[in-house]
Design an enzyme around this catalytic site. Sequence first.
Site, PDB file in Angstrom:
ATOM      1  CG  HIS A  95      16.781 101.441  64.719  1.00 45.64           C
ATOM      2  ND1 HIS A  95      15.878 102.453  64.940  1.00 45.64           N
ATOM      3  CD2 HIS A  95      17.003 101.425  63.385  1.00 45.64           C
ATOM      4  CE1 HIS A  95      15.572 103.025  63.788  1.00 45.64           C
ATOM      5  NE2 HIS A  95      16.238 102.421  62.835  1.00 45.64           N
ATOM      6  CB  CYS A  96      16.123  94.727  65.836  1.00 45.89           C
ATOM      7  SG  CYS A  96      16.352  93.200  64.899  1.00 45.89           S
ATOM      8  NE  ARG A  97      13.664  99.525  58.934  1.00 48.41           N
ATOM      9  CZ  ARG A  97      12.921 100.623  59.055  1.00 48.41           C
ATOM     10  NH1 ARG A  97      11.611 100.541  58.901  1.00 48.41           N
ATOM     11  NH2 ARG A  97      13.483 101.780  59.323  1.00 48.41           N
TER      12      ARG A  97
END
Length: 404
Positions: A95-97
């Site tokens: 979930h590393c935007r």
Amino acid sequence: TFLSEKQCYSQLFSFENVRPGRNVNLSFEKDRASLLCMKALANRGRLDSVSQQMASHPQYLESFLRTQHYILYMDGPLPVHYRHYIAIMAAARHHCRYLVSLHSAQFLLADGDPLWLQGLEAAPLRLQHLDHINKVLAHQPWLTARSHIQALLKTGEQCWSLAELVQAVVLLAHCHSLCSFVFGSGSDSDTTPTPRVHHGTPPGYCLCDAANGNTALSPSLAGPTEKAPRRREEDEAMFSADPSRFVTDPEFGYQEFARREEDHFQVFRVQDYSWEDHGFSLVNRLYSDIGHLLDERFRNVASLPFPHSPDLKRAIWNYIHCIYGIRYDDYDYGEVNRLLERGLKLYIKAVACYPDSSKTPLCPLSWAPVKASDKVHVNLLVMEARLQAELLYALRAITQYMIA
């Protein structure tokens, strides 16, 4: 006037071919190349916090940038837009935007189809088939098996070649481990917390948003002289969305290797398959020169000056491998408990296994006193140890496939 990223890397790589007789101070020039690269990245608002963090160890920063640029842009069987899409898939697992947005922009600049950014189901089947090994390597790499490799390499229109798969695996492992550094480095001071979909980890926040929450393409991303087409600007909305659109099976996450009851998951013994004796030669043969670049990274992080005992550095490395099921027969694991305080162990495990939740109050860094450069050093050790662990499992499975 700042250098473009391409100019910066070209200058960095050009020093590899300079003969000592034609340059009286090669090390000075190489340091200058590193500083130029750092300056270009920092002033363009991309990888700013990450590069600034790594800049406290310039020799390591140089080897990191060389490797990353080689994987993304240099020789290899995969087209550039495929490489960036694979990086998106890898970053989305944590979930590393920040990294998802970064590689989405580069995917478009490499003439990638904007429709693919609507979600994984919109991508070609070949990329969708890579999803399972991406999930396994990101969270439970010990599950990587010969059958996974065989399924991807089977004959058919959507199959992968062995060379393509090796490059994809290296890229996946690189991006997974980079997520650990991004979250662990605290590159979150100007970002807004956002809810996330569970990946088998505690609830947390995405701490790194590209361009500090501003998803507009920087003019410099289109090059030093040309402007991004209007269509590119209209496509930004697609890649600014939640990374979960590139994730399947979001509940799949890290599980305690030591507490697993299944008998068929055996400890990975480094004496049986190691980077130095097996992984390096295999990956270098199937993906030219990448073995040397990766080995340089591992050696650089091992040689970084550390104000604490060398035994502490080895304990950190071996502890990370231990929680991924990798053991060294010649190491006394009692040293881990003796040398690593509980707060440091919690932090290391969180950054390595649950990076997107590592900065919540559940896993604070209570190791004190700790200087900023020491924390960066620990984060680099976590990143490189995790990278090597994923590569060992993947390369062992490829070896098993090749000799079967």
